[in-house]
Design an enzyme around this catalytic site. Structure first.
Site, PDB file in Angstrom:
ATOM      1  N   SER A 277     -69.339  -8.691 -13.590  1.00 16.48           N
ATOM      2  CA  SER A 277     -68.172  -8.584 -14.461  1.00 16.48           C
ATOM      3  C   SER A 277     -68.285  -7.339 -15.315  1.00 16.48           C
ATOM      4  O   SER A 277     -69.377  -6.781 -15.495  1.00 16.48           O
ATOM      5  CB  SER A 277     -68.042  -9.805 -15.389  1.00 16.48           C
ATOM      6  OG  SER A 277     -68.006 -11.001 -14.668  1.00 16.48           O
ATOM      7  N   ASP A 349     -82.898 -14.465 -16.783  1.00 13.84           N
ATOM      8  CA  ASP A 349     -83.664 -15.514 -16.107  1.00 13.84           C
ATOM      9  C   ASP A 349     -83.726 -16.766 -16.983  1.00 13.84           C
ATOM     10  O   ASP A 349     -84.347 -16.785 -18.029  1.00 13.84           O
ATOM     11  CB  ASP A 349     -85.078 -14.996 -15.824  1.00 13.84           C
ATOM     12  CG  ASP A 349     -85.901 -15.973 -14.997  1.00 13.84           C
ATOM     13  OD1 ASP A 349     -85.295 -16.855 -14.369  1.00 13.84           O
ATOM     14  OD2 ASP A 349     -87.134 -15.858 -14.982  1.00 13.84           O
TER      15      ASP A 349
END
Length: 804
Positions: A277, A349
């Site tokens: 995005s 993560d």
């Protein structure tokens, strides 16, 4: 004409259902399907031809007016929020019911119920990851701490269910008829499940692959090929940001032991290439009108019905407009009278893996330190259409579910790995958007974001008082360096997540001196940020192009921002192609079309416009070159992740004779030039064959962007060969199956000026003229006027409905 087109599309789909029954389940009863009163004929009518002026809706406190504009975008005017969300549920279900239910079935691991055992592996994986478990914890969290949000979710569900109960077999969406099942009751749990599903779509991890690479390559080569922080990184938060807080202490334990054998499990599905995005906001000092401008374009799979549903929600206290998620409350990316906001994936993560040592084969206890901890068993009953149910036993530890075990994706009996993930921790992401919808300033924005746990997102912000901001939000574990990069030993308590970074210490910035904030899935922060930050999939090109343009631009207008969202400059090619051509030199065969291809590449301006031929040549050549260089990685025999394109280009530029280019299985000694020459020859052959068999290799013709129905086998309900440029890694990130799923630009003056578009249409009915009417507008980089609408405005009015 539209009836003929729909009949043709439906006929093809039914034929596919009959002849390809395995992928989509048993064939529907044909007599029911063609029944003129209840079958597909009823789905050939567009929504404006079925308009109702009044509808009775139980439980409303006051009447609600819904004004549809010429594009079938509803503008809901309610006197209170409970009525507002009940109306939103009703209206969204009216246009997107099948999509809502299909996506939550996928999130719950329940697709096998409607399509048969072809989805069993997917359902098992979904349940073993614990998406349903996470949604259950979310429901417990709401019941304990936020009854107001729960009440709004119940109101939304009531609206959905009242629509379901109001329709007979004839009004069912056509997908129910083809797949031969009926919708079931909507619940608040399903809305939470949808948000967990979005988290799963956007989060990735490569712990398995990195663990294998650590063993194969050694730490020195691993760090060279997979650096945590490359030299050209241009992070989300400006590099010169000064962090004005005292960080929590964390130290890496000494002498840690990792699982030391190569792991042959099949990894979890990762976000597909192209998923990403862009968002940014520019300060008043950089704009022509002296107002902040915000832009957002999330890049996701291009599907029909569209992921997004445009809507305006209005009460006496606020009016918000933007893109909603069918099944969730409020607006996800949008604006109100005072602020605008948008989101991109923060690619951080958030999932870690722990090797579990069970006490014995009964798996009732597992080792933790010098103790044996008891496990919990969760029996997942997966119903399968026309077959017996499948029972899957999933073991839960305090880390989370044991996804990999002897019965699932493991070739060895003794390998068991549990998944630790913030999705399993009980949270209330829904509240973030409910608060953002009515926020008025930067303080409100921060309060709203404090409720957001997963997935990690970059929230961009602008307000009409001139503030611009960016905050990277999620619930982030406090980790020592490299914690979570590899599989960890669950028996060692030192491997635990110790604490969480406080919300106020998450990376953020307000009104930076450079006059803009921007994110494009790149590194979140510079190395000066005091906490360990890692992900394997940071972006390296879109972000540098966007930041470079925003740095140089002045007197910025809304039109400038639209143009930047549709920017086709192929940054990767601009850095790689000169090196590739230089290494190639003149050492290639001059036969056939070769000289023509070379000329087109040398004259290319690096824009991937749809009519250009050079982007196709580069794309194919680069793909062949990348695979040539890293082909040995395919021979390791276990799952690994190959070095990324950015790092590969650095090697080509700076170390063309490095031993990394040599292939041990050949007698020759290869270098970068060897691979460039070989891949060039392969490219010439592929493009020559394409010309001979397919004709024009212009970029749009070769790329063949398609917007696919959620059931891939329903090809006739899809849109293929969309003529548009861009590509993965380009600001206009329109690749074959991914792209800007929503584009929005908002200027925040005294009254906001807004524009928006997405590749689809408001209707989920393939027979409606509103099913995909936005696609041509989107493909050409154009927008709909998207300003807030007043209740009395009659311009571009399609019809009105009053809920009583």
């Amino acid at each position: 004409m539209k009836y003929i087109s729909f009949l043709l599309a439906l006929g093809i789909t039914i034929t596919l259902a009959i002849y390809v029954s395995k992928p989509i389940g048993p064939v529907p009863p044909i007599a029911t399907l063609i029944d003129p009163n209840h079958g597909f004929w009823q789905n050939m009518i567009s929504e404006d031809d079925l308009a109702e002026t009044e509808v009775l809706l139980e439980g409303l406190n006051s009447p609600v007016q819904i004004v549809y504009d010429k594009n079938l975008i509803p503008h809901i005017f309610a006197q209170n929020e409970e009525d507002l969300y009940k109306a939103q549920g009703y209206v969204t279900a009216k246009h997107r019911l099948w999509q809502m239910e299909f996506q939550t079935r996928a999130a719950a691991g329940r697709l096998s119920e409607i399509v048969g055992d072809v989805a069993l592996e997917l359902d098992r994986m979904t349940r073993r990851k614990g998406l349903g478990y996470g949604a259950e914890l979310g429901m417990d969290f709401l019941k304990e701490s936020d009854p107001e949000t729960l009440r709004y979710l119940e109101a939304y569900a009531s609206g959905v269910n009242q629509y379901i109960n109001s329709i007979g077999p004839g009004q069912l969406p056509v997908e129910y008829k083809i797949l031969n099942y009926r919708p079931e009751e909507w619940t608040p749990y399903k809305s939470l499940l949808l948000l967990k599903y979005m988290s799963d779509m956007l989060v990735g991890d490569r712990d398995l692959e990195y663990s294998n690479l650590r063993k194969i390559l050694g730490e020195q080569m691993l760090n060279k090929l997979y650096p945590d922080y490359p030299k050209d990184a241009d992070p989300v938060i400006e590099s010169d940001k000064v962090w004005e807080f005292e960080p929590l202490e964390i130290q890496k334990p000494d002498s840690l032991e990792y699982p030391d054998d190569l792991l042959s499990m099949k990894p979890l599905e990762q976000p597909l290439p192209g998923t990403g995005s862009n968002n940014w906001a520019v300060a008043p000092s950089k704009t022509k009108n002296g107002h902040p401008i915000l832009a957002n374009d999330p890049h996701l799979s291009l599907n029909l019905p569209s992921l997004w549903y445009a809507i305006q929600l209005t009460t006496p206290d606020y009016s918000v407009k933007g893109a909603s998620l069918p099944g969730a409350l409020g607006v996800i990316s949008g604006f109100n009278e005072n602020i605008a906001w948008g989101v991109t994936n923060a690619t951080k993560d958030a999932r870690d893996w722990y090797k579990i040592t069970f006490q014995d084969e009964q798996r009732k206890a597992y080792k933790y330190g010098d103790q044996w901890r008891p496990t919990n068993f969760r029996i997942e009953e997966i119903k399968v259409k026309d077959q017996d149910a499948f029972l899957d036993t999933v073991v839960y530890t305090h880390y989370g579910p044991v996804v990999y075990d002897k019965s699932f994706r493991s070739e060895r009996q003794d390998v068991n790995f549990a998944l630790k993930w913030t999705v399993h921790m009980g949270s209330n992401e829904q509240k973030t958007f409910l608060l953002l919808n009515k926020a008025t300033n930067h303080e409100d924005y921060n309060v709203a974001l404090d409720n957001f746990t997963a997935p990690a997102q970059n929230f961009v912000f602008a307000s009409k008082n001139g503030d611009i901001a960016m905050r990277i939000q999620g619930k982030f574990a406090l980790k020592w360096p490299e914690q979570g990069k590899f599989f960890m030993d669950g028996a060692d308590p030192r491997m635990e997540w110790q604490k969480f970074i406080p919300n106020e210490q998450n990376p953020s910035t307000l009104n930076p001196n450079r006059g803009f904030v921007a994110s494009a899935n790149q590194h979140p922060v510079a190395s000066s940020y005091p906490y360990y930050v890692f992900d394997n999939s940071y972006e390296h090109y879109r972000n540098r192009r966007i930041n470079g343009k925003l740095r140089e631009m002045e007197d910025i207008t809304v039109e400038d921002m639209k143009k930047l969202q549709f920017d086709d400059f192929y940054f990767q090619a601009s850095e790689a192609l000169p090196t590739m051509l230089n290494l190639l030199g003149g050492d290639y065969s001059k036969e056939g079309n070769t000289e023509k291809y070379i000329k087109q590449l040398k004259e290319w301006d690096y824009y991937a416009d749809p009519n250009q031929k050079a982007p196709t040549l580069y794309y194919v050549w680069w793909g062949k070159l990348y695979n040539q260089i890293w082909q040995a990685w395919d021979d390791f025999g276990v799952s690994v992740v190959k070095p990324n394109s950015y790092q590969t280009i650095q090697l080509l530029k700076n170390e063309p004779n490095d031993s990394i280019f040599d292939l041990e299985k050949t007698q020759e000694i290869e270098n970068a030039k060897s691979h460039v020459l070989k891949s060039f020859e392969m490219m010439v052959k592929e493009i020559s064959d394409w010309e001979q068999n397919e004709g024009d290799y212009a970029w749009a013709n070769f790329k063949q962007t398609s917007i696919q129905h959620l059931v891939p086998q329903f090809k006739s309900f899809s849109e293929t060969n969309v003529y548009t440029g861009g590509g993965a890694g380009i600001v206009n990130a329109t690749s074959e199956r991914h792209g800007a799923s929503w584009r929005m630009v908002v200027e925040l003056g005294d009254k906001p000026t807004a524009f928006g578009i997405y590749p689809g249409g408001q209707s989920g009915n393939p027979g409606s003229k509103y099913y995909k009417n936005f696609i041509p507008v989107w493909a050409e980089g154009n927008y709909l006027d998207f300003n807030l609408r007043s209740q009395k405005d009659t311009t571009n009015l399609l019809y009105q409905t009053t809920l009583k």
